[in-house]
Design a protein around this motif. Structure first.
Motif, short mmCIF file in Angstrom:
data_model
loop_
_atom_site.label_atom_id
_atom_site.label_comp_id
_atom_site.label_asym_id
_atom_site.label_seq_id
_atom_site.Cartn_x
_atom_site.Cartn_y
_atom_site.Cartn_z
N SER A 137 0.84 -1.20 0.00
CA SER A 137 0.00 0.00 0.00
C SER A 137 0.87 1.25 0.00
CB SER A 137 -0.92 0.01 1.23
OG SER A 137 -1.84 -1.06 1.18
N TYR A 141 0.75 4.34 -2.60
CA TYR A 141 0.57 5.72 -2.15
C TYR A 141 1.72 6.61 -2.62
CZ TYR A 141 -2.91 3.74 1.07
OH TYR A 141 -3.98 3.09 1.62
N ARG A 160 -5.04 7.61 -0.46
CA ARG A 160 -5.98 6.52 -0.19
C ARG A 160 -7.31 6.75 -0.90
NH1 ARG A 160 -6.24 2.89 4.15
NH2 ARG A 160 -4.56 4.03 5.16
N GLY A 164 -8.45 4.45 -3.92
CA GLY A 164 -9.65 3.69 -3.61
C GLY A 164 -10.76 3.94 -4.61
#
Length: 215
Positions: A137, A141, A160, A164
């Motif tokens: 992750s 990012y 995020r 997302g």
């Protein structure tokens, strides 16, 4: 032939066979995860697929969590350890990264990983994959934070939220025809979300502290 030569050759043969057994078991474990997930994981199925006695499996991995943990580390070569793109353009990075992600999802390793992610709320599963998820992750990012540093996106853009939103769109479209998402649709999704981010709509608003009460 000397005893030393015999010993050396025997060790080589046993080492080679041992490595093959490990690979067969790990491959069967990944296949079983893709089929059944973690909760319904069957050691009997791994034993049958790998053609390895359960006693041999338990001797090396005394429990399900240890075996799945070993398989996760093995899968990271296919799923996690390929560096994400850094082309100097966020749109190109995202198109390339999501294209790879969709390709991995069609492989048995990708399906196994998806099943584990779906069960991440299970503390045992989280303890197995949590570090790998956090690491990957962070790499995703970083694509967004690099774009902010280059001036492509406004300060405070929430990685995020951006990823997302884009992931939800891509996954929804891909679900309609798995493995056949057209390149122009992927590019359109990326351009649309990035354009929204450039407008400042994905800037994270700082939380306001409550005003102190009057004494």
């Amino acid at each position: 032939m000397s005893e030393r030569t015999k010993t050396r050759r025997t060790r080589g043969v046993l080492g080679g066979r041992s490595e093959r057994v490990v690979l067969e078991v790990l491959g069967a474990t990944v296949a079983e995860l893709a089929e059944s997930g973690y909760r319904a994981f069957r050691m009997d199925a791994v034993s049958a697929t790998a053609a390895v006695n359960k006693t041999t499996i338990y001797r090396r991995w005394p429990g399900k969590a240890l075996l799945v943990g070993a398989a996760v580390e093995w899968m990271r070569t296919f799923v996690h350890d390929v560096p994400l793109p850094d082309t100097g353009s966020l749109e190109r990075d995202l198109i390339d990264a999501f294209r790879r992600r969709l390709g991995i999802k069609e492989r048995v390793e990708g399906r196994a990983w998806a099943r584990l992610l779906a069960e991440k709320n299970d503390p045992e599963v989280d303890s197995i994959i949590g570090a790998a998820v956090e690491e990957r992750s962070g790499a995703w990012y970083a694509m967004v934070t690099r774009a902010v540093a280059r001036g492509e996106l406004p300060d405070g853009t929430d990685p995020r939220l951006l990823l997302g939103m884009l992931g939800a769109i891509v996954d929804a479209w891909n679900a309609k025809s798995p493995g056949r998402l057209k390149a122009d649709l992927l590019e359109a999704a990326v351009r649309t979300v990035v354009a929204g981010a450039r407008s400042g709509s994905l800037v994270r608003s700082p939380r306001r502290r409550p005003a102190p009460r009057a004494g």
